[in-house]
Each structure stands twice: as structure tokens, then as C-alpha cells.
Design an enzyme around this catalytic site. Structure first.
Site, PDB file in Angstrom:
ATOM      1  N   HIS A  68      -6.173  23.703  -1.880  1.00 40.92           N
ATOM      2  CA  HIS A  68      -5.015  23.143  -1.167  1.00 40.92           C
ATOM      3  C   HIS A  68      -5.030  21.631  -1.419  1.00 40.92           C
ATOM      4  O   HIS A  68      -5.882  20.916  -0.893  1.00 40.92           O
ATOM      5  CB  HIS A  68      -5.083  23.454   0.325  1.00 40.92           C
ATOM      6  CG  HIS A  68      -4.811  24.890   0.620  1.00 40.92           C
ATOM      7  ND1 HIS A  68      -5.423  25.577   1.634  1.00 40.92           N
ATOM      8  CD2 HIS A  68      -3.972  25.777   0.020  1.00 40.92           C
ATOM      9  CE1 HIS A  68      -4.980  26.832   1.641  1.00 40.92           C
ATOM     10  NE2 HIS A  68      -4.108  26.971   0.670  1.00 40.92           N
ATOM     11  N   GLU A  71      -5.829  18.486   0.909  1.00 46.15           N
ATOM     12  CA  GLU A  71      -7.083  18.415   1.659  1.00 46.15           C
ATOM     13  C   GLU A  71      -8.094  17.579   0.876  1.00 46.15           C
ATOM     14  O   GLU A  71      -9.116  18.066   0.403  1.00 46.15           O
ATOM     15  CB  GLU A  71      -7.576  19.843   1.956  1.00 46.15           C
ATOM     16  CG  GLU A  71      -6.592  20.570   2.868  1.00 46.15           C
ATOM     17  CD  GLU A  71      -6.794  22.076   2.972  1.00 46.15           C
ATOM     18  OE1 GLU A  71      -7.829  22.585   2.529  1.00 46.15           O
ATOM     19  OE2 GLU A  71      -5.890  22.749   3.510  1.00 46.15           O
ATOM     20  N   ARG A 126       0.720  21.112  -0.480  1.00 48.58           N
ATOM     21  CA  ARG A 126      -0.401  22.056  -0.349  1.00 48.58           C
ATOM     22  C   ARG A 126      -0.498  23.028  -1.535  1.00 48.58           C
ATOM     23  O   ARG A 126      -1.581  23.412  -1.951  1.00 48.58           O
ATOM     24  CB  ARG A 126      -0.175  22.844   0.940  1.00 48.58           C
ATOM     25  CG  ARG A 126      -0.976  24.116   1.128  1.00 48.58           C
ATOM     26  CD  ARG A 126      -0.480  24.798   2.417  1.00 48.58           C
ATOM     27  NE  ARG A 126      -0.966  26.156   2.583  1.00 48.58           N
ATOM     28  CZ  ARG A 126      -1.972  26.487   3.388  1.00 48.58           C
ATOM     29  NH1 ARG A 126      -2.616  25.575   4.061  1.00 48.58           N
ATOM     30  NH2 ARG A 126      -2.335  27.745   3.532  1.00 48.58           N
ATOM     31  N   HIS A 195     -12.438  23.680   2.150  1.00 49.60           N
ATOM     32  CA  HIS A 195     -11.137  23.259   2.669  1.00 49.60           C
ATOM     33  C   HIS A 195     -11.359  22.185   3.731  1.00 49.60           C
ATOM     34  O   HIS A 195     -12.471  21.865   4.081  1.00 49.60           O
ATOM     35  CB  HIS A 195     -10.414  24.436   3.341  1.00 49.60           C
ATOM     36  CG  HIS A 195      -9.947  25.503   2.404  1.00 49.60           C
ATOM     37  ND1 HIS A 195      -8.627  25.740   2.160  1.00 49.60           N
ATOM     38  CD2 HIS A 195     -10.635  26.400   1.664  1.00 49.60           C
ATOM     39  CE1 HIS A 195      -8.518  26.737   1.296  1.00 49.60           C
ATOM     40  NE2 HIS A 195      -9.713  27.159   0.982  1.00 49.60           N
ATOM     41  N   GLU A 269     -14.292  24.825   6.421  1.00 42.67           N
ATOM     42  CA  GLU A 269     -13.193  23.928   6.792  1.00 42.67           C
ATOM     43  C   GLU A 269     -13.885  22.643   7.229  1.00 42.67           C
ATOM     44  O   GLU A 269     -14.492  22.580   8.298  1.00 42.67           O
ATOM     45  CB  GLU A 269     -12.368  24.495   7.954  1.00 42.67           C
ATOM     46  CG  GLU A 269     -11.530  25.702   7.600  1.00 42.67           C
ATOM     47  CD  GLU A 269     -10.167  25.326   7.026  1.00 42.67           C
ATOM     48  OE1 GLU A 269      -9.787  24.133   7.117  1.00 42.67           O
ATOM     49  OE2 GLU A 269      -9.497  26.210   6.494  1.00 42.67           O
TER      50      GLU A 269
END
Lengths: 308, 96
Positions: A68, A71, A126, A195, A269
């Protein structure tokens, strides 16, 4: 580092690719930059292969970052990690023993077109930059495009959506390049996606609430990794399967990996306060990368000790 | 280059399934041009959404009318992006 690359700053795609080249040049016996394909807009896709063995396809771990594009902390963490691996080999017994047994492949920018677009046109982009016939909207979510319950829950069939799954599985050439490489290699034992931004460490499944056959082991490993990560500065990660920890998401990279025999499949994440969204201040890059490294190392040590 | 003058990021604290479903209806709707950074999923996970300046009034009214609690986490997205851009340029200059 022998050059002046600033690991505590965000960089252009060219600068990241150049630094990958530098790492390979600085450590020719350990690291090699390999082109695995190209993006929709024909940018090369490079991985760094870290290997101490020759010839045979040794067991391997895939580290995937920047799928993405907005990020940015994930691409930044990945390039820091690359330098960390070469620096710590033969200094840190853990990474040394991992590399004695396995290869590591690191893809710092899994979505190069998106990354360039975030730096030139729209910071919050994204998706990929592929064209969608019949729609003025561009791109598909490359983390809904893998062949794992494709077009199921948690993905959209609307090309304008941020979670558009694409016309068919692997329609995004960036995804297909990774799939082809991993399948051709045939001996990957781990797949870890990076991510941001909500401090989670997840494992399959995202496409279903059904429990993965290895869920207990994956949960145990993830909790150990989260504990190691937290030991640096207390960043607390939530651990669990994607579907119930964050939200249902079909067609994701780690679900594809797991369903294709790569047992140790995880998604991080990374750290963010949430205050800045995808704008994590650059002074947070190195602290984030440092804590993430301990999590990654814990997982890779488990893979090393539990090859199957 | 797309600009985000006056766009805000709101954090909404969802407290029950009803609030999640109210917000979920907006996720796939294109009316307010919302960009969900963190989608509605479970009670203990806040929702982050980028709201274009033109939709701010309507969206905030919607939240208030539904009794949904929110806080503004980014007052002006463009100002933040400009700062980050300055920082990147500064770093690039240092490397050269």
C-alpha cells in the site's frame, strides 16, 4: 553505512533502489539485488536476496513491504532492515544462524508506481496505477488481488473503491511478479507483509473467520514477536487473525501464502500514533524499524527452528 | 498535484454494532467522497476517515445526528503535507 544514505528520512524510489544496489555492492558475498519483474508503468521491481549458501534452493523467507504505497513507514523500515541484516551478519548470533540455514528475500517497494504517485501527485494513494476499462477510476488494491478467496468478503468490485480487488486474481502485474517468483522458487517457508498504521500482528485468515489449521502455533509465535517488539520502547501490538482482529479482507497476500503451503505467514501493522495517519514523522522511522526488527527476528528464528 | 486544503481527518469511536453499521453504509457510498483510512470493524477499534473540506459540514452533522462521538485528529491535511514536503526536501539537500 559506507555512503551517506539517511535511514531516518523518507526517500524517492530511485534513492531506495540505489541504496539496494549499494548494499549489494558493500556485501557481495551476502546480498544481491534481483529483478523479479516490473510494474504496470514499467518500473523495475527489485528484491534483495540475502544468502550464505550457493546453488540449491534453500528454505527462504519473503519480507514484503510497501504494497500500500502511502504507508511510507513500511518502505522506510524495509530499507533500514536490509542494512541491518548485512550489518549484523556474523555479529548477531541470531541473524547469523538464520542466514546459515535460510535465505531472506526482501522486497522494500512492492508497489513502485503507487509509491512514485504518492510522492508526485497524491500523498494518500494506496492502490496500483493500472487502468480499469470502462471506468475513469484507476488502480486496484494489491492486497485484495491475490488468489485467496478472491473477490470475497472485505473487497469491493467497484474500481473507484480503495479496496477494489481488480478484474481477476493476479491481474496486477506487481502481484503476479511476486506470485510467479515464489512459485518458481518453491521453497518459501515464511511470508511477512509490512503495513502501517495500527500496531497489529496478524496471521491468516482475512477472508474468513474460520480458524487456520496452524492458528495456535501462529498465535504463539506472533505473541512472542509482539513481546520482543514491545521490549524496545513499550509499543503494544494486538495479535490475532486478520479477519477478527482488524476486518474481513479477501485476496490478501498472507492468505495466499498460507493457502499455498507457506505456513509462517504474518502481517505487521507498524507503529503510528494515529494522529498523523500515513504521515508518520521521519524521526519515528528508526525507532519503528528497530522495534519491528526484533519482531521479525523472533518470527525468523521460529521458522529456522521449525522447518517443515 | 492534488491538494487537500482544509481537508480533515476525524477519528470516530464506535461503541456498538449499530454505530458500526451506520458507518459501514458510508464506506461504499461515494456521496461525501470519504476516504476511510481505518474502516469500521469492531467496538474497540476507532475509525479514521479523511473528509474533504466540502463534505465536512454534512459529515459532522451526520455524526452528530446519529450520536456518534468523534475527534479531529488532523485539522488541515495540506498543512501537514506541506510540512512533510519541506522536511523531505531538507533531507534530500543534506544528502547531496
Amino acid at each position: 553505512s559506507s555512503n551517506n544514505f539517511n535511514y531516518g528520512a523518507y526517500h524517492s524510489l530511485e534513492a531506495i533502489y540505489h541504496e539496494m544496489d549499494n548494499i549489494a555492492a558493500d556485501f557481495p558475498d551476502l546480498a544481491r539485488r534481483v529483478k523479479i519483474g516490473h510494474s504496470f508503468e514499467n518500473r523495475p521491481m527489485y528484491v534483495l536476496k540475502f544468502s550464505t549458501g550457493k546453488g540449491v534452493r534453500r528454505p527462504a523467507v519473503w519480507l514484503n513491504a510497501g504494497i500500500h504505497s502511502r504507508e511510507w513507514i513500511s518502505q522506510a523500515t524495509a530499507i533500514w532492515t536490509a542494512r541491518k541484516i548485512v550489518s549484523d551478519y556474523q555479529r548477531d548470533p541470531a541473524i547469523t544462524s538464520i542466514l546459515e540455514k535460510m535465505d531472506i528475500f526482501l522486497l522494500p517497494v512492492a508497489n513502485p508506481d503507487g509509491y512514485v504517485y504518492t510522492q508526485t501527485q497524491n500523498r494518500l494513494w494506496r492502490k496500483t496505477r493500472s487502468r480499469n476499462p470502462g471506468s475513469s477510476c484507476i488502480g486496484a488494491d494489491p492486497n485484495r488481488n491475490w488468489n485467496a478467496s478472491f473477490a470475497g468478503k472485505g473487497a469491493s468490485d467497484n474500481p473507484c473503491s480503495e479496496v477494489y480487488h481488480g478484474p481477476h486474481a493476479n491481474s496486477e502485474v506487481e502481484v503476479k511478479s511476486v506470485v510467479d517468483f515464489i512459485q518458481k522458487h518453491g521453497n518459501f517457508k515464511g511470508f511477512i507483509d509490512l503495513h502501517s498504521y495500527s500496531q497489529l500482528l496478524m496471521y491468516p485468515y482475512g477472508y474468513s473467520v474460520k480458524k487456520a489449521p496452524d492458528a495456535e502455533e501462529l498465535d504463539k509465535v506472533a505473541r512472542l514477536a509482539a513481546k520482543a517488539l514491545a521490549s524496545v520502547s513499550g509499543t503494544e501490538y494486538q495479535v490475532g487473525p486478520t479477519c477478527t482482529t482488524v476486518y474481513p479482507a479477501s485476496g490478501s497476500s498472507i492468505d495466499w501464502a498460507y493457502d499455498n503451503g507457506i505456513k509462517f505467514a504474518f502481517t505487521f501493522e507498524l507503529r503510528d500514533t494515529g494522529t498523523y495517519g500515513f504521515l508518520l514523522p521521519a524521526n519515528q522511522i528508526i525507532p519503528t524499524a528497530e522495534e519491528t526488527w526484533l519482531g521479525l527476528k523472533t518470527i525468523m528464528e521460529h521458522v529456522r527452528d521449525n522447518l517443515y | 498535484q492534488e491538494k487537500f486544503f482544509g481537508d480533515q481527518v476525524l477519528r470516530i469511536n464506535v461503541r456498538n454494532g449499530d454505530e458500526i453499521s451506520k458507518l459501514s453504509q458510508l464506506v461504499n457510498s461515494n456521496n461525501l467522497k470519504l476516504n476511510f483510512w481505518k474502516s469500521p470493524s469492531s467496538f474497540n477499534r476507532p475509525v479514521d476517515v479523511l473528509v474533504p473540506s466540502v463534505s465536512l459540514q454534512a459529515f459532522k452533522s451526520f455524526l452528530r445526528s446519529q450520536g456518534l462521538e468523534y475527534a479531529v485528529t488532523i485539522e488541515d491535511l495540506q498543512a501537514l503535507l506541506d510540512n512533510e514536503d519541506d522536511e523531505m526536501q531538507h533531507n534530500e539537500g543534506q544528502e547531496r
